[in-house]
Design an enzyme around this catalytic site. Structure first.
Site, PDB file in Angstrom:
ATOM      1  N   MET A  30       0.845  -1.198   0.000  1.00 32.47           N
ATOM      2  CA  MET A  30       0.000   0.000   0.000  1.00 32.47           C
ATOM      3  C   MET A  30       0.883   1.252   0.000  1.00 32.47           C
ATOM      4  O   MET A  30       0.409   2.344   0.291  1.00 32.47           O
ATOM      5  CB  MET A  30      -0.935  -0.009   1.204  1.00 32.47           C
ATOM      6  N   GLY A  31       2.170   1.088  -0.315  1.00 30.86           N
ATOM      7  CA  GLY A  31       3.057   2.242  -0.427  1.00 30.86           C
ATOM      8  C   GLY A  31       3.537   2.751   0.919  1.00 30.86           C
ATOM      9  O   GLY A  31       3.418   2.065   1.931  1.00 30.86           O
ATOM     10  N   HIS A  37       9.315  -3.541   3.447  1.00 30.28           N
ATOM     11  CA  HIS A  37       8.863  -3.734   2.058  1.00 30.28           C
ATOM     12  C   HIS A  37      10.058  -4.066   1.151  1.00 30.28           C
ATOM     13  O   HIS A  37       9.980  -4.937   0.296  1.00 30.28           O
ATOM     14  CB  HIS A  37       8.203  -2.461   1.526  1.00 30.28           C
ATOM     15  N   GLN A  64     -10.497  -2.962   1.571  1.00 30.30           N
ATOM     16  CA  GLN A  64     -10.052  -3.631   2.802  1.00 30.30           C
ATOM     17  C   GLN A  64     -10.117  -2.707   4.024  1.00 30.30           C
ATOM     18  O   GLN A  64      -9.703  -3.079   5.104  1.00 30.30           O
ATOM     19  CB  GLN A  64      -8.657  -4.239   2.634  1.00 30.30           C
ATOM     20  N   LYS A 156       4.816 -10.227   9.049  1.00 28.81           N
ATOM     21  CA  LYS A 156       4.208  -9.167   9.865  1.00 28.81           C
ATOM     22  C   LYS A 156       2.684  -9.285   9.858  1.00 28.81           C
ATOM     23  O   LYS A 156       2.022  -9.075  10.869  1.00 28.81           O
ATOM     24  CB  LYS A 156       4.666  -7.815   9.312  1.00 28.81           C
ATOM     25  N   ASP A 157       2.137  -9.624   8.662  1.00 24.42           N
ATOM     26  CA  ASP A 157       0.691  -9.844   8.525  1.00 24.42           C
ATOM     27  C   ASP A 157       0.471 -11.350   8.358  1.00 24.42           C
ATOM     28  O   ASP A 157       0.114 -11.824   7.277  1.00 24.42           O
ATOM     29  CB  ASP A 157       0.158  -9.051   7.333  1.00 24.42           C
ATOM     30  N   SER A 193       4.050   1.155   7.981  1.00 22.06           N
ATOM     31  CA  SER A 193       3.719   2.494   7.466  1.00 22.06           C
ATOM     32  C   SER A 193       2.944   3.278   8.516  1.00 22.06           C
ATOM     33  O   SER A 193       3.055   4.502   8.605  1.00 22.06           O
ATOM     34  CB  SER A 193       2.891   2.382   6.191  1.00 22.06           C
TER      35      SER A 193
HETATM   36  P1  AMP Z   1       1.441  -2.958   3.510  1.00 24.47           P
HETATM   37  O1  AMP Z   1       2.019  -1.910   2.619  1.00 24.47           O
HETATM   38  O2  AMP Z   1       1.400  -2.592   4.942  1.00 24.47           O
HETATM   39  O3  AMP Z   1       0.137  -3.503   2.987  1.00 24.47           O
HETATM   40  O4  AMP Z   1       2.452  -4.183   3.444  1.00 24.47           O
HETATM   41  C1  AMP Z   1       2.847  -4.754   2.227  1.00 24.47           C
HETATM   42  C2  AMP Z   1       3.613  -6.024   2.500  1.00 24.47           C
HETATM   43  O5  AMP Z   1       4.753  -5.725   3.296  1.00 24.47           O
HETATM   44  C3  AMP Z   1       2.787  -7.055   3.284  1.00 24.47           C
HETATM   45  O6  AMP Z   1       3.028  -8.352   2.760  1.00 24.47           O
HETATM   46  C4  AMP Z   1       3.337  -6.910   4.682  1.00 24.47           C
HETATM   47  O7  AMP Z   1       3.219  -8.095   5.442  1.00 24.47           O
HETATM   48  C5  AMP Z   1       4.794  -6.578   4.415  1.00 24.47           C
HETATM   49  N1  AMP Z   1       5.408  -5.919   5.570  1.00 24.47           N
HETATM   50  C6  AMP Z   1       4.875  -4.914   6.310  1.00 24.47           C
HETATM   51  N2  AMP Z   1       5.677  -4.594   7.341  1.00 24.47           N
HETATM   52  C7  AMP Z   1       6.747  -5.424   7.260  1.00 24.47           C
HETATM   53  C8  AMP Z   1       7.921  -5.595   8.048  1.00 24.47           C
HETATM   54  N3  AMP Z   1       8.164  -4.867   9.140  1.00 24.47           N
HETATM   55  N4  AMP Z   1       8.810  -6.551   7.677  1.00 24.47           N
HETATM   56  C9  AMP Z   1       8.573  -7.312   6.567  1.00 24.47           C
HETATM   57  N5  AMP Z   1       7.479  -7.190   5.793  1.00 24.47           N
HETATM   58  C10 AMP Z   1       6.572  -6.269   6.124  1.00 24.47           C
END
Ligand code: AMP
Length: 286
Positions: A30-31, A37, A64, A156-157, A193
């Protein structure tokens, strides 16, 4: 590095790569990118090789988010994201818009969603009822647009990765799912983020999620304990941080995500905590 916004152009480009025999790795985000990331980008590159194509999608997916959540104020900085992606050797940043992803959604012209009915019920699914329906829908759409051989998600997720894995198996997507470890700040706070929302006082107390995970690990390494007892102990610990409010804390089987009554090594723990108005999540194998 190419920046692609129209969904049809992304699909065409991916088809062309496929016909030329290139492997494609997708990192959905989601940037507002951070080192976590970027570690997924590296993992994707490793999976597809130097001649493969790595695509990072940047899309704050409205389906979502519940109407009460932080969709409108979710942090965005595309210019910075593009710079980070360029430096990380990304081939394409895919930046679709709502009009491309959900044409007619607001006026009733979009009505197809993908729903996983089991692993997404508890924890994040219970706290955020429409959340995983939005996640599985957007990930399925991204898979159809980017045609990846592999897609990399973060531990993380954890529950999200489990739900996506199940969707891929159940709907026969020819995509290998890789789950990469959580990157953390030196004090243990998982990179996110949403950490941007925290003021300095809240940032200090946000480490409570990591501390709770560590405390649980330490207890379980000595002896197996009742989930209810351990939960009580950790609740007390979290309550001691005045800016923190526990949303949920669960001990569960990492395969089925079903709660366990006895916590033993190998059991997984996940928690969601509000620090001020910011909702943070974390998890670990104990
Ligand atoms: P998001 O932009 O928050 O939707 O995350 C995009 C991807 O990055 C998802 O697969 C998250 O699980 C992963 N992600 C988010 N935070 C971390 C982190 N601290 N370490 C590794 N991967 C992450």
């Amino acid at each position: 590095m190419q920046i692609v916004t129209p969904v049809a152009a992304m699909q065409r480009l991916a088809g062309k790569w496929r016909r030329a025999g290139a492997r494609i790795g997708l990192v959905p985000t989601m940037g507002y990118l951070h080192a976590g990331h970027l570690s997924l980008v590296q993992r994707a590159r490793q999976a597809v090789g130097a001649r493969g194509k790595v695509v990072v999608s940047i899309y704050v997916n409205p389906t979502q988010f519940a109407p009460t959540e932080d969709l409108a104020r979710y942090p965005r900085d595309l210019k910075r994201d593009l710079k980070l992606c360029r430096a990380a050797g990304v081939d394409v940043v895919f930046t679709p818009g709502d009009a491309g992803m959900y044409p007619g959604r607001v006026t009733g012209g979009y009505s197809t969603y993908v729903v996983e009915e089991k692993l997404g019920r508890m924890m994040e699914g219970a706290a955020r009822p429409a959340h995983f329906r939005g996640v599985t829908t957007v990930v399925a759409k991204l898979f159809n647009l980017v045609l990846p051989d592999v897609a990399v998600f973060g531990q993380k997720d954890f529950q999200q990765a489990a739900v996506v894995r199940r969707m891929v198996a159940d709907l026969n997507f020819p995509v290998k799912i890789i789950v990469a470890p959580t990157l953390r700040q030196p004090d243990g706070l998982a990179l996110s983020s949403r950490n941007k929302y925290l003021n300095p006082g809240q940032r200090g107390q946000a480490v409570i999620l990591f501390c709770a995970l560590q405390a649980a690990k330490k207890t379980v390494a000595k002896k197996s304990v009742s989930a209810a007892r351990l939960k009580q102990q950790l609740q007390k610990m979290i309550t001691a941080a005045p800016l923190a409010r526990l949303d949920y804390l669960e001990f569960f089987d990492p395969q089925t995500l079903e709660p366990v009554s006895k916590v033993t090594p190998g059991v997984h723990m996940a928690l969601a905590v509000y620090v001020g108005k910011t909702r943070l999540i974390d998890n670990a194998e104990l």
